[in-house]
Design an enzyme around this catalytic site. Structure first.
Site, mmCIF file in Angstrom:
data_model
loop_
_atom_site.group_PDB
_atom_site.id
_atom_site.type_symbol
_atom_site.label_atom_id
_atom_site.label_comp_id
_atom_site.label_asym_id
_atom_site.label_seq_id
_atom_site.Cartn_x
_atom_site.Cartn_y
_atom_site.Cartn_z
ATOM 1 N N HIS A 1 14.787 -29.931 -4.526
ATOM 2 C CA HIS A 1 13.923 -30.772 -3.718
ATOM 3 C C HIS A 1 13.364 -30.045 -2.494
ATOM 4 C CE1 HIS A 1 12.380 -34.768 -2.989
ATOM 5 N NE2 HIS A 1 12.792 -34.742 -1.741
ATOM 6 N N ASP B 1 15.671 -30.346 -8.942
ATOM 7 C CA ASP B 1 15.530 -31.340 -7.879
ATOM 8 C C ASP B 1 16.545 -32.464 -8.055
ATOM 9 O OD1 ASP B 1 14.625 -33.229 -5.988
ATOM 10 O OD2 ASP B 1 12.563 -32.544 -6.213
ATOM 11 N N SER C 1 7.721 -35.910 -1.735
ATOM 12 C CA SER C 1 8.801 -36.841 -2.066
ATOM 13 C C SER C 1 8.268 -38.273 -2.036
ATOM 14 C CB SER C 1 9.974 -36.639 -1.103
ATOM 15 O OG SER C 1 11.132 -37.279 -1.584
#
Length: 709
Positions: A681, A646, A561
């Site tokens: 995610h 995501d 991330s």
């Protein structure tokens, strides 16, 4: 588009052969997918950026899906020499998990609640017992049953009504973190027709046991922006809008005070917050503002007796604790209880009838401070390790002298303790069982400090197996994040044993942008100081090499991330420093994303990265944005992972980055991308499916390191 992509898709399919005898040939003949270049000009502030892969953001375009699938086949082909190792790793990782397991029971409102896992099952079973642990078990939600027929399934925000008869819970079957709320009668098992879509998954009940409040998301940006009130038996379309957060840099959420007397709406951005409160027995009443939002002022609230407790950075960079009378909540009525300290970050509090527990961080380590309200005597819990993590755990009841806390370290499995705050004794309630004979005495943890280029001492936590030699020949995996003030603490992971037992050292670089060393640590790694995050990581890597923990030929880096942004930045700055890099769901197209306010999370993060509509921010962000700074040079071996759905970092950021790297990079180092076509995610749902992602990552670096078993 057809001429450039489709023949390569066919080639990738042909080369992705599963026959072990052909694996070497497959790898030699494999040709990476080549994304078509379609020129897109992106003008701003008199500058024009050229994005040849902008078209990859068309999620519904069949050619985009075909490209992602071709990349997946190419990854499988290139890693075919370790296909069996990858499968063995999954079995190995899964084998350390106690399949039949349950959590430590928590008593709240007359019931003991816990979750358990059944052998071979992916999802938890939510259970409770009335009165005590010896009472008959009630299964109130079996997620394994609910998940049947779904590739992805996640339950969130389970909330039981005050009378213990109703359960509200959220379900996400796509992995976009858009939850549908359901209500279940725990006495009859009936799931009510009250179904509410596009929520954050949580609900807060009022004391009438028929009203609850929930948060709704913006359908496109996914910003949590509206609070609604729902009454059982009424259509969701008739729910009353209680609060709408008009400022697009803020998100809203709901909670309940520990006293259970108040329902609270929290509205917050990166650097400021605001709360509203309502008596839980007055659901049709009007929420009152606790204290109006102020620029750069954060505060958090809880309630006990006739007082409010406020943790705030008001005139206190590292936060302080203040109180206010129940009827007078404005800042002018706040009285200091625990002052600001330059060397201690006050992270939070836990209120008990006779005790106050303060969570603090000093020298990068977490601390638990116990204060007796009557005598004002206080003490800290002693944990006795160099690097560890201790936190207040589930403590829903106020009238008790028992503090439940969690403890872990790089060598100590996750442990749950009950601590008697009066007798000052502790009891281990449960320690994570690692199947297969794991013994923490066989491993060593260290905490060292690397000197950054500006003289700052950056902590690094390390773990390795006894017998590890600091001769520069050992492989080392260095992990980093460094954003949002999120501290990357030295937690235990049973997965990591697969690295350590194969001779790896594992290290966490506690770089600026996190909050390990206090609020200033965060502020020195954001906005116009963001590059400190990247140079800190590089300096930590060089320190580890200089001190013979590893060498460039055996050093690997990992981040996800915003940590994926870190990976992208450091490979542009120092590609020579790493043998291999894993960038998971990486935020790499910083400028384009932050210019597009329709993309989820953008508006709420201007205080973290800057707003590129301002030229100074644009110039600074462009100077480090990984996608904008790809050059024609040799890069390390790289594995990039993403999820099609995501919600935090859109799949097209890593997809575009990989396409541009393929076009420009020199050398023979491999570049792989794996897209989970069913997940977002957080990767796959379920406790076992997610291990396939870990097995892929480990197989990648083992392959580079020449480890075959």
């Amino acid at each position: 588009m057809k001429s450039n992509i489709l023949p390569l898709l066919a080639l990738a399919a042909l080369t992705a052969c599963n026959n072990k005898t052909d694996q070497k040939t497959d790898k030699m003949n494999a040709i990476p997918p080549v994304a078509e270049k379609i020129k897109k000009e992106l003008p701003m502030h008199g500058d024009v950026r050229i994005d040849n892969y902008y078209w990859l953001n068309e999620r519904e375009n069949p050619k985009v899906i075909a490209y992602l699938e071709a990349e997946n086949r190419y990854t499988d082909t290139m890693l075919s020499p370790v296909k069996q190792l990858r499968e063995n790793l999954f079995t190995e990782l899964k084998g350390r998990i106690k399949e039949k397991d349950e959590s430590v029971p928590v008593l709240t409102n007359g019931y003991v609640y816990y979750t358990r896992y059944e052998e071979g099952k992916e999802y938890p079973v939510y259970c409770r017992k009335k009165g005590s642990e010896s009472a008959p078990e009630e299964v109130y939600l079996n997620v394994n049953d609910l998940a049947q027929g779904h590739e992805y399934f996640q339950v969130a925000g389970t909330a039981v009504s005050y009378d213990n008869k109703l359960l509200a819970y959220g379900v996400d079957t796509v992995s976009r973190r858009k939850y549908t709320l359901y209500v279940k009668n725990l006495e009859t098992g009936e799931v009510y027709p009250d179904v509410i879509k596009n929520t954050t998954g949580g609900a807060v009940w009022a004391k009438d046991n028929k009203t609850f409040f929930y948060t709704r998301k913006n359908d496109s940006t996914l910003r949590s922006e509206k609070i609604y009130r729902h009454t059982l038996g009424t259509p969701a379309e008739q729910d009353k809008l209680i609060f709408f957060e008009e400022d697009e840099t803020y998100n809203v959420g709901l909670g309940r005070t520990k006293s259970k007397d108040y329902i609270v709406i929290g509205s917050g951005s990166t650097l400021s917050s605001e709360y509203r409160y309502l008596k839980a027995d007055d659901p049709n009443g009007t929420f009152k503002i606790f204290h109006p939002r102020e620029k750069d002022m954060l505060y958090d609230i809880d309630h006990r007796g006739d007082k409010w407790y406020i943790v705030t950075n008001y005139d206190a960079k590292n936060f302080r604790l203040m109180t206010a009378p129940e009827g007078k909540t404005g800042k002018s009525h706040w009285t200091e209880l625990i002052p600001h300290r330059a060397d201690v970050l006050l992270e939070g509090i836990d209120l008990f009838k006779d005790y106050l527990v303060v969570s603090e961080r000093k020298g990068g380590l977490t601390q638990l401070r116990i204060i007796n309200d009557a005598t004002k005597q206080e003490h800290y819990l002693d944990f006795g390790e160099q690097a560890y993590v201790a936190r207040s755990a589930a403590n829903p009841e106020m009238d008790t002298k028992i503090l439940r806390y969690s403890y872990t370290s790089l060598t100590t499995p996750n442990s749950t303790y009950d601590y008697d705050m009066e007798a000052k004794t502790k009891e281990l309630k449960k320690q994570q069982e690692v199947i297969g004979g794991y013994d923490p005495k066989n491993y060593v943890t260290e905490r060292v400090f690397a000197k950054a280029k500006d003289g700052t001492q950056v902590p690094v936590s390390l773990v390795y197996k006894k017998g590890f030699e600091k001769n520069g020949k050992a492989p080392l995996l260095l992990y980093g994040y460094g954003s949002y003030g999120a501290s990357m603490d030295p937690n235990f992971s049973s997965n990591r044993v697969s690295l350590l037992d194969r001779g790896f050292c594992y290290a966490i670089a506690h770089i600026r942008g996190g909050q390990e060393m206090g609020r200033s640590w965060y502020e020195d790694g954001k906005m116009f100081k963001k590059k400190n995050t990247f140079t800190d990581f590089i300096d930590c890597a060089e320190f580890l090499i200089a001190n013979q923990y590893t060498s460039k030929e055996h050093l690997y880096a990992q981040g996800g991330s915003a940590g994926g942004l870190l990976m992208g930045a450091v490979v542009n700055m120092r590609p020579d420093l790493f043998k291999g890099v894993i960038a998971a769901v990486p935020f790499v197209d910083v400028v384009t994303t932050m210019l597009d306010e329709s993309i989820p999370l953008t508006t709420g993060e201007f205080d973290e990265w800057g707003n590129p509509k301002n030229k100074d921010s644009y110039d600074y962000m462009k100077s480090y944005s990984p996608y904008d700074n790809v050059e024609a040079k040799e890069y390390p071996n790289m594995l990039v992972t993403t999820g099609l759905h995501d919600s935090q970092v859109q799949y097209f950021e890593p997809a575009k980055w990989v396409a541009k790297l393929r076009e420009m990079k020199k050398g023979d180092e491999i570049l792989l991308m794996e897209t989970n076509m069913e997940a977002g995610h957080g990767g796959a749902s379920g406790r076992f499916k997610a291990l396939k992602d870990v097995a892929l990552q480990y197989a990648f670096i083992f392959y580079l390191e020449g480890i075959t078993k």
